[in-house]
Enzyme design. Sequence first.
Site, PDB file in Angstrom:
ATOM      1  N   HIS A 135      -7.080 -12.019  -1.095  1.00 13.46           N
ATOM      2  CA  HIS A 135      -8.259 -11.231  -1.482  1.00 13.46           C
ATOM      3  C   HIS A 135      -8.148 -10.694  -2.904  1.00 13.46           C
ATOM      4  O   HIS A 135      -9.118 -10.752  -3.670  1.00 13.46           O
ATOM      5  CB  HIS A 135      -8.436 -10.078  -0.488  1.00 13.46           C
ATOM      6  N   ASP A 174      -7.503   0.782  -0.191  1.00 13.36           N
ATOM      7  CA  ASP A 174      -8.800   0.196  -0.542  1.00 13.36           C
ATOM      8  C   ASP A 174      -9.235   0.703  -1.921  1.00 13.36           C
ATOM      9  O   ASP A 174      -9.069   1.877  -2.232  1.00 13.36           O
ATOM     10  CB  ASP A 174      -9.847   0.585   0.510  1.00 13.36           C
TER      11      ASP A 174
END
Length: 296
Positions: free
Chosen positions: A207, A136
């Site tokens: 994404h 992340d």
Amino acid sequence: MTIASQAQAGILEPIPALGRYLTCQLRVGASPQAVLRALAAQADGEQTMVGLGASLVRELGAEVPGLKAFSGITGARIKLPATPADLWIWLRGSDRGELLIRSRHLETLLAPAFDVQEIVDAFNHDHGKDLTGYEDGTENPEGAEAFAAALVAQGSGAPAGSSFVAVQRWHHHLSRFEAMPRQQQDHTIGRDRESNEELDDAPETAHVKRTAQESFDPEAFVLRRSMPWAEGNAGGLVFTAFGHSFDAFEALLGRMSGAEDGQTDALFTFTEPQTGAYFWCPPMRDGAIDLRAIGL
């Protein structure tokens, strides 16, 4: 004095081992001034970070340029819940018991004026990975670029060194993601899970491609400090994005949600935000939260 030295240190520091988020609402008829002064004196901006909502600032008869309540994205093709709150506290540490004790102490401190409406425990998973197993915040700016993205500059309206933070608690439907073939998982994120390399052949809905911060005009850089959460066998991500304004976050979310071009981010095939709120994180002064901008 540098902009970074004026900021709450937790904005710029790496994700801690453990976190706890407290979301609070001002009690009807309560006067928050004394409680906020006490909180500001105890919060160090590093282990205890503080954000104020637009409704609380307005209740104090003050104004912070750039601060507003989250109200979703016009034209979004998916649900983006708006759950505004008056006060947000992010506790950072490495011992869950210590975080519990600190949060109970803070709840007592806040009790004369605020109700703690939600507490979310979070953690650092596998050196900064999401529960899906993907890293992340790979594209987070660093150094001076991080300061520029996350902190208000001198003379830019809000006090220098302060920051605006967008907070969303995302719920992952992990069984949906686990049922995907590995290639579909990679193409949903846009990266190879093992190498973390971006995939050239990923679809436009991936994404990574939807949120390439340099592809916006102006560029839409935020400083992500998100942490996974879990309760029972459910889990997700507390998405936390700091910026010198909310503009970059709204640009990113506008594209993700399909408001920009009608295409939604592939993340929405397995995860969804359950909350959404904006807060202003005041700067620091002499080791305490500086509330002079709101008259305290």
